[in-house]
Design a protein around this motif. Sequence first.
Motif, short mmCIF file in Angstrom:
data_model
loop_
_atom_site.label_atom_id
_atom_site.label_comp_id
_atom_site.label_asym_id
_atom_site.label_seq_id
_atom_site.Cartn_x
_atom_site.Cartn_y
_atom_site.Cartn_z
N GLU A 113 0.82 -1.22 0.00
CA GLU A 113 0.00 0.00 0.00
C GLU A 113 0.84 1.26 0.00
N HIS A 114 2.09 1.19 0.49
CA HIS A 114 2.96 2.38 0.49
C HIS A 114 3.39 2.74 -0.92
N ARG A 115 3.66 1.72 -1.74
CA ARG A 115 4.06 1.97 -3.12
C ARG A 115 2.90 1.83 -4.09
N GLU A 116 1.73 1.43 -3.59
CA GLU A 116 0.52 1.26 -4.40
C GLU A 116 0.74 0.32 -5.58
N ILE A 117 1.32 -0.87 -5.27
CA ILE A 117 1.53 -1.87 -6.31
C ILE A 117 0.96 -3.20 -5.84
N GLY A 118 0.49 -4.00 -6.79
CA GLY A 118 -0.03 -5.32 -6.48
C GLY A 118 1.08 -6.35 -6.36
N GLN A 119 0.79 -7.39 -5.58
CA GLN A 119 1.78 -8.44 -5.37
C GLN A 119 1.09 -9.79 -5.28
N ILE A 120 1.83 -10.84 -5.58
CA ILE A 120 1.43 -12.20 -5.22
C ILE A 120 2.32 -12.57 -4.04
N VAL A 121 1.68 -12.96 -2.94
CA VAL A 121 2.43 -13.32 -1.74
C VAL A 121 2.23 -14.80 -1.46
N VAL A 122 3.17 -15.37 -0.70
CA VAL A 122 3.12 -16.80 -0.38
C VAL A 122 3.48 -17.01 1.09
N SER A 123 2.70 -17.85 1.76
CA SER A 123 2.97 -18.28 3.13
C SER A 123 3.19 -19.79 3.09
N GLN A 124 3.83 -20.32 4.13
CA GLN A 124 4.13 -21.75 4.18
C GLN A 124 3.62 -22.36 5.48
#
Length: 189
Positions: A113-124
Amino acid sequence: FGITHDSEGDPSREMSFLHASAPALMGPWSDEGDALHSQPPEESLWAPFVLPTGAGRWSMFYYGNTPDHRVLRAESADLHRWERSASSAPGGRDPFLLRVGALWYLYSVGADEHREIGQIVVSQSRDLQRWTMPTVALTDPVATFGWGNLESPVVVPRGEEFYLFVTRTSDSPHDYARTMVFASTDPTR
């Protein structure tokens, strides 16, 4: 299982998950009634991902647009009656799970949200209960909008590589025409 409601293309009004079944992929399909309806603090219901978790047990991971933006979970013994679980996972919307050896990988759509860009995140996780904090698997270099411009991550292992399929959208709710594929030997990057 899928999202449904009389939303007329407005994702904020998607409030229930449909359930349909068929004896074969090409049908005939039968409506099994809605699997889940939103309940506070869920503001909407998005992207159910159902998987078997034991003999006669299934788990549904989904996004409920709650204030903490966690991936939520429901449990079922028959795929018809679902009970919400207190167990949730860090991440975002559009969850997808992949098991590799003893590890489960939970992919979802996040945002910086600080850079206003989308991401794909991964948890394990080793047990589908305790999850690592999400790390970034993919960052979209283009500024995001509203609900974000990355959608519905799916990871497919093949040989020694993992292929991340992700849909790229614009600010039009009807523009889901861009699917990109990324390859890596590491399922977390």
